[in-house]
Scaffold this motif. Structure first.
Motif, PDB file in Angstrom:
ATOM      1  N   ALA A 139       0.835  -1.204   0.000  1.00 24.39           N
ATOM      2  CA  ALA A 139       0.000   0.000   0.000  1.00 24.39           C
ATOM      3  C   ALA A 139       0.870   1.254   0.000  1.00 24.39           C
ATOM      4  O   ALA A 139       0.591   2.205  -0.738  1.00 24.39           O
ATOM      5  N   VAL A 140       1.925   1.264   0.794  1.00 26.92           N
ATOM      6  CA  VAL A 140       2.836   2.415   0.833  1.00 26.92           C
ATOM      7  C   VAL A 140       3.476   2.621  -0.537  1.00 26.92           C
ATOM      8  O   VAL A 140       3.548   3.736  -1.053  1.00 26.92           O
ATOM      9  N   ALA A 141       3.929   1.522  -1.168  1.00 29.04           N
ATOM     10  CA  ALA A 141       4.580   1.626  -2.476  1.00 29.04           C
ATOM     11  C   ALA A 141       3.609   2.124  -3.544  1.00 29.04           C
ATOM     12  O   ALA A 141       3.973   2.965  -4.378  1.00 29.04           O
ATOM     13  N   LEU A 142       2.369   1.618  -3.530  1.00 25.36           N
ATOM     14  CA  LEU A 142       1.396   2.050  -4.531  1.00 25.36           C
ATOM     15  C   LEU A 142       0.987   3.502  -4.307  1.00 25.36           C
ATOM     16  O   LEU A 142       0.754   4.237  -5.268  1.00 25.36           O
ATOM     17  N   HIS A 143       0.937   3.927  -3.054  1.00 24.22           N
ATOM     18  CA  HIS A 143       0.694   5.341  -2.770  1.00 24.22           C
ATOM     19  C   HIS A 143       1.841   6.180  -3.320  1.00 24.22           C
ATOM     20  O   HIS A 143       1.616   7.205  -3.975  1.00 24.22           O
ATOM     21  N   ALA A 144       3.074   5.736  -3.083  1.00 22.78           N
ATOM     22  CA  ALA A 144       4.247   6.473  -3.562  1.00 22.78           C
ATOM     23  C   ALA A 144       4.257   6.578  -5.087  1.00 22.78           C
ATOM     24  O   ALA A 144       4.741   7.558  -5.646  1.00 22.78           O
ATOM     25  N   LYS A 145       3.698   5.576  -5.765  1.00 25.21           N
ATOM     26  CA  LYS A 145       3.608   5.584  -7.239  1.00 25.21           C
ATOM     27  C   LYS A 145       2.444   6.439  -7.735  1.00 25.21           C
ATOM     28  O   LYS A 145       2.256   6.599  -8.929  1.00 25.21           O
TER      29      LYS A 145
END
Length: 135
Positions: free
Chosen positions: A46-52
């Motif tokens: 979730a953190v990575a997809l938010h960052a993307k």
């Protein structure tokens, strides 16, 4: 519980500052905590997809709150396990809603993962193989 301190978010200032917006997040004084590795992995996705840029933290918090309301913990379900089940359900919905993946593709991988877990001896790492998708 397995701690994941804010420093593990690799300098994602937006994610660290948004954590208070995320409803019900199991945490200690240093940040989020997890009862199993898959929970930390779901959190990290979730953190990575938010960052993307797939979604904003307010969008995430609203979607997670909706999942918590509509898929509450079962009476015999551990609160932390229920929370990350809800987290993963929200993540799957957000990924499908944004078109990053389809519900069918997510189901295909979930089924393959279940097959891989069934054939893996207890305590060994689970790895996906082509035959896991042939079911």
């Amino acid at each position: 519980m397995l701690p994941l301190h804010s420093r593990h978010l690799r300098g994602d200032v937006a994610a660290v500052s948004a954590l208070p917006q995320v409803p019900g997040l199991p945490r200690d004084a240093d940040g989020p905590v997890f009862g199993a590795p898959w929970q930390a992995q779901a959190f990290a996705m979730a953190v990575a997809l938010h960052a993307k840029g797939l979604f904003t933290w307010p969008e995430w918090a609203e979607a997670l709150a909706n999942t918590i309301r509509t898929a509450p913990a079962a009476p015999d379900e551990d609160a932390g396990a229920a929370y990350y089940r809800q987290w993963l359900e929200t993540l799957e919905r957000m990924v499908a809603r944004t078109g990053a993946s389809s519900e069918g593709e997510l189901r295909r991988y979930r089924d393959a993962w279940d097959h891989a877990a069934d054939r893996t001896p207890h305590g060994q790492p689970i790895t996906l193989a082509p035959e896991d998708f042939d079911r």
